[in-house]
Design an enzyme around this catalytic site. Structure first.
Site, short mmCIF file in Angstrom:
data_model
loop_
_atom_site.label_atom_id
_atom_site.label_comp_id
_atom_site.label_asym_id
_atom_site.label_seq_id
_atom_site.Cartn_x
_atom_site.Cartn_y
_atom_site.Cartn_z
N LYS A 1 -0.87 -7.43 -7.34
CA LYS A 1 -1.15 -8.62 -6.51
C LYS A 1 -2.60 -9.09 -6.72
O LYS A 1 -2.88 -10.27 -6.73
CB LYS A 1 -0.89 -8.26 -5.05
CG LYS A 1 -1.56 -9.12 -4.06
CD LYS A 1 -0.58 -9.94 -3.31
CE LYS A 1 -1.19 -10.93 -2.36
NZ LYS A 1 -2.57 -10.75 -2.03
N ASP A 2 -3.52 -8.11 -6.90
CA ASP A 2 -4.92 -8.45 -7.16
C ASP A 2 -5.17 -8.32 -8.66
O ASP A 2 -5.90 -7.43 -9.11
CB ASP A 2 -5.85 -7.53 -6.36
CG ASP A 2 -5.66 -7.70 -4.87
OD1 ASP A 2 -5.92 -8.81 -4.37
OD2 ASP A 2 -5.22 -6.74 -4.22
N GLN B 1 -8.76 -8.36 -9.87
CA GLN B 1 -9.45 -7.16 -9.39
C GLN B 1 -9.09 -5.95 -10.27
O GLN B 1 -9.95 -5.13 -10.59
CB GLN B 1 -9.06 -6.89 -7.93
CG GLN B 1 -9.52 -5.55 -7.42
CD GLN B 1 -9.35 -5.37 -5.93
OE1 GLN B 1 -10.14 -5.87 -5.15
NE2 GLN B 1 -8.32 -4.66 -5.50
N HIS C 1 0.84 -1.21 0.00
CA HIS C 1 0.00 0.00 0.00
C HIS C 1 0.87 1.26 0.00
O HIS C 1 0.60 2.22 -0.72
CB HIS C 1 -0.87 0.05 1.26
CG HIS C 1 -1.85 -1.07 1.40
ND1 HIS C 1 -1.79 -1.99 2.42
CD2 HIS C 1 -2.93 -1.41 0.65
CE1 HIS C 1 -2.78 -2.84 2.31
NE2 HIS C 1 -3.49 -2.53 1.23
#
Ligand code: PAF
Length: 285
Positions: free
Chosen positions: A150-151, A154, A37
């Site tokens: 990573k997603d 998504q 993040h």
């Protein structure tokens, strides 16, 4: 850093700021922040005048109530980290702020993305993700939305929603940030005990094994071998998949094609996902 809890206050603030030509970057999160993040925050800081981070554990994207209840929360350290990294605005709405009584639920047309891989194993998950991201984008009114690779699925889903709904925002996707030992950073890692953390390294090992062997061995064989390696460390496997860049399963590997490996597997009661680009079409001669 300014903390906003009410959507109306943040909307007014950004509207006023937009009277001069500014660029706004946005990093949506569910908290339990890690270096993945923070790398997005840093990127946004370097490219925008204002960086907004949201922390909202979105109930509509959890198909498993246990996963929702156990989602790690560390608001105080999150705030410290955001301040240390120069985040300008933290948006921390309540469930009622995001989904007020009169909230109109959309049905997002996600096609095959809604029924494969994460979509298959977490029914309704991407509808919930789209619901919250659409709402957050309306509130933060940003120029650039920062997401992590990573997603992978998504990212594809959000890109599709943004395109389909003509939402005027640019999407930037940053590479997965890993621990030194290769474990992909994830808020869910906080729920792993030491033994599980050690075992979880096999996910990165398998991804590296796939990358090394993708043009050497048959894809079906590679998948069988990968499943064996994960099972040997105690993982229950949802999928080990090898696809093209659009997440269509492939059975043969070609150098002119982008190839992605994706894994979802559970150890103890923690479900982890990870992926790796095995071959980049742009690198083909
Ligand atoms: O990736 C996440 O943390 C969440 O899915 C997101 C994008 C913040 C939406 O709740």
């Amino acid at each position: 850093m300014i903390l906003f809890k009410r959507p109306g206050d943040l909307i007014d603030f950004i509207q006023k700021k937009r009277k001069s030509a500014i660029k706004v970057g946005f990093v949506p999160t569910m908290g339990a922040l890690h270096n993945g993040h923070l790398s997005l925050i840093k990127k946004s800081k370097s490219e925008n005048d204002i960086t907004i981070c949201s922390i909202f554990i979105n109930p509509t994207q959890f198909s498993n109530p246990n996963d929702f209840e156990k989602y790690p929360i560390s608001i105080e350290t999150d705030i410290e980290q955001l301040e240390l990294n120069g985040c300008d605005i933290l948006f921390m709405p309540s469930v009622n702020d995001i989904y007020p009584e009169n909230f109109q639920k959309n049905n997002f047309e996600l096609g095959y993305l809604d029924s494969i891989l994460e979509g298959q194993h977490r029914a309704g998950h991407f509808q919930g993700v789209c619901m919250v991201v659409k709402r957050l984008l309306e509130i933060v009114n940003c120029d650039i939305l920062y997401l992590g690779q990573k997603d992978y699925q998504q990212c594809m889903v959000i890109k599709k929603m943004v395109l389909d709904l003509n939402i005027p925002v640019e999407i930037k996707i940053s590479p997965t940030i890993r621990e030194e030992n290769g474990l992909a950073m994830s808020s869910r890692n906080k729920r792993l005990n030491e033994g599980e953390k050690e075992a979880a390294l096999v996910i990165f090992e398998v991804l590296c094994f796939l990358k090394e062997n993708i043009f050497e061995r048959d894809i079906a064989d590679l998948k069988v071998k990968s499943v064996e390696k994960l099972k040997a460390k105690g993982f229950d496997i949802d999928y080990v998949e090898i696809t093209d860049e659009f997440l269509n399963t492939i059975t043969t590997a070609e150098k002119k094609q982008t190839i992605v490996a994706l894994i979802a597997a559970t150890i103890g009661n923690v479900r982890l996902i990870d992926n790796m680009i095995l071959n980049n079409a742009n690198d083909a001669e």
